[in-house]
Design a protein around this motif. Structure first.
Motif, PDB file in Angstrom:
ATOM      1  N   UNK A  53       2.151  14.914  -3.052  1.00 42.06           N
ATOM      2  CA  UNK A  53       1.396  14.643  -1.820  1.00 42.06           C
ATOM      3  C   UNK A  53       2.337  14.158  -0.726  1.00 42.06           C
ATOM      4  N   UNK A  85       2.745  16.060   2.745  1.00 40.96           N
ATOM      5  CA  UNK A  85       2.432  15.325   3.979  1.00 40.96           C
ATOM      6  C   UNK A  85       3.672  15.260   4.880  1.00 40.96           C
ATOM      7  N   UNK A 106       3.788  16.723   8.657  1.00 37.83           N
ATOM      8  CA  UNK A 106       4.168  15.908   9.809  1.00 37.83           C
ATOM      9  C   UNK A 106       5.454  16.390  10.475  1.00 37.83           C
ATOM     10  N   UNK A 153      -7.264   8.907  -2.475  1.00 35.54           N
ATOM     11  CA  UNK A 153      -5.869   9.323  -2.632  1.00 35.54           C
ATOM     12  C   UNK A 153      -5.666  10.290  -3.785  1.00 35.54           C
ATOM     13  N   UNK A 196      -6.194  13.675  -2.626  1.00 34.48           N
ATOM     14  CA  UNK A 196      -5.576  14.030  -1.341  1.00 34.48           C
ATOM     15  C   UNK A 196      -4.634  15.229  -1.444  1.00 34.48           C
ATOM     16  N   UNK A 248      -4.008  10.565   8.199  1.00 34.38           N
ATOM     17  CA  UNK A 248      -3.823   9.112   8.096  1.00 34.38           C
ATOM     18  C   UNK A 248      -3.690   8.798   6.616  1.00 34.38           C
ATOM     19  N   UNK A 249      -2.548   8.245   6.232  1.00 32.98           N
ATOM     20  CA  UNK A 249      -2.280   8.011   4.812  1.00 32.98           C
ATOM     21  C   UNK A 249      -3.226   6.929   4.255  1.00 32.98           C
ATOM     22  N   UNK A 270      -7.804   8.602   2.279  1.00 34.07           N
ATOM     23  CA  UNK A 270      -6.876   9.371   3.106  1.00 34.07           C
ATOM     24  C   UNK A 270      -7.708  10.237   4.062  1.00 34.07           C
ATOM     25  N   UNK A 308      -8.041  13.310   6.782  1.00 31.53           N
ATOM     26  CA  UNK A 308      -7.483  14.550   7.314  1.00 31.53           C
ATOM     27  C   UNK A 308      -8.212  14.898   8.607  1.00 31.53           C
TER      28      UNK A 308
END
Lengths: 274, 274
Positions: free
Chosen positions: A58, A62, A66, B54, B57, B77-78, B123, B125
């Protein structure tokens, strides 16, 4: 030439590597040939690799989301999967000419297959490569120095930091091509049409602003000679995830050896936007 | 009109919602107003939401990577993060006008904030929305039926299956806009320049091929009247991840209520390719 000499001891170089289908090229590499892939399977997209345990997957995905310019994801093989639509009939453990194995962020091996390192929790990320737009640049009348000079493309760690994601953080890595000043605009325009394989340059003209002290000493690949009146142009590079792995120090990670790419079944033109 | 009546009991509708900055619009929704967001904060991108624990995720992010047309990720956003660069100074738990909460794939609540559901392992999205290209269509001389008719865009589950990813699988959801036959080509051309917010249509002209039996009965949003000589044109829709959540039945997942979007600080033009 070390890699080539070692490899040609067992598997001979095809007469015209550019004419091989991607499946044929992968079969040659599966047999053990370990050479850079520039010019192989003309018209087909080559790709970077980053392979990590599922627990880190993950964060890597991610990080790529980003940082899409250096890390454009073309495909993902889920935990334990060794093949997929980008390499139909292939095997990700054997079909890349040479790999780089990292333990705790340190390079520990550069094998020609990763069978001995394979585990069922490994997830494979297939990442776009700027080789994809090089034929479009050449068709646009722009010569590519590293191809003309017969070397690997020069790549540099920069002082630009990527957006971090969980445990993954690291510097932006760029590739550099010297472009005649009169053609810089064309080079930007042409490559901007390939957003899935790094797209437009991230920087034009001033290596010092990227924290690159000496263009003749790349961190990966080979130096190229820069002709009078040529401007160094920098594109985001798919080695960036490996640089992040080296900083983030996971127990195990595997990449391709720079310049020794996965040859995929996707066509370069698949990544051209209208 | 139920939502609107309920909301206007406590917070009044701004005189010109289109003139509000994204931060101002989010503050209004944070105060409890729960209305559809079409036309709010003109020029700024609106977005779909999918929020999961999570442990799910990676599957959601991989599902998005494999299905980029319906699930273009604009930001993540984590775990536990409640704000980020797309909503500077905002709070993802309160700044969307209305949410949809799923437990085991069943809708259990449609609250105006999710404070009571929030956990530090969630998490978020943020997924692109086709509202982003509607102003470009209108500037191109193409009228948008659901805007002219003052209703929410009609959305349909299709018989087309998304590429699965781990535990996530489900149907492609599409939005539909009827377009005059003479302008279909323009609509394709204009929206293809917005690949990060669903891009070109996935289908033109034959709802039955998508498994849509009756255009007057959308699965989400409202039906629109289709004028004589107009062709139904279908775009991939950001409600697709919610449809996958309903099939995959995680213990908890949260989305926006269809049409009640997150208003981001990104400009529509940020997603235009050259």
């Amino acid at each position: 030439m070390t890699n080539q000499q070692e490899a040609t001891a067992t598997v001979s170089l095809p007469a015209d590597p550019g004419a091989l289908s991607p499946a044929e090229a992968r079969a040659v590499f599966r047999s053990g040939l370990a050479v850079p892939t520039a010019g192989w399977s003309r018209g087909f997209a080559q790709a970077n690799l980053i392979i990590v345990p599922r627990e880190l997957a993950f964060d890597v995905l991610l990080f790529a989301q980003r940082n899409p310019k250096p890390c454009p994801i073309l495909g993902v093989l889920d935990a334990g999967e060794t093949t997929g639509p980008l390499l139909a009939g292939g095997d990700i453990r054997t079909d890349v000419p040479r790999y780089t194995v990292y333990r705790d962020g340190q390079k520990v091996d550069e094998p020609t297959d990763i069978n001995e390192y394979w585990r069922d929790d490994l997830v494979t990320f297939i990442v776009g490569c700027s080789f994809t737009f090089e034929s479009a640049l050449r068709e646009g009348g722009i010569s590519i120095a590293h191809i003309d000079q017969g070397v690997n493309v020069p790549m540099y760690r920069t002082s630009v930091r990527c957006e971090p994601a969980g445990s993954m953080s690291g510097p932006l890595v760029v590739s550099m091509r010297p472009i005649p000043a009169s053609q810089v605009s064309d080079a930007v325009r042409i490559t901007s049409r390939y957003p899935a394989v790094h797209g437009a340059p991230v920087h034009v003209g001033n290596p010092h602003e990227l924290g690159i002290a000496d263009l003749s000493r790349p961190d990966f690949g080979d130096p190229v000679q820069i002709a009078e009146g040529h401007i160094p142009v920098f594109w985001a590079c798919g080695v960036t995830p490996q640089a992040a792995v080296m900083e983030s120090r996971p127990a195990l990670a595997i990449g391709h050896a720079p310049g020794h790419m996965l040859i995929t079944d996707a066509r370069d033109s698949d990544y051209l936007v209208p």
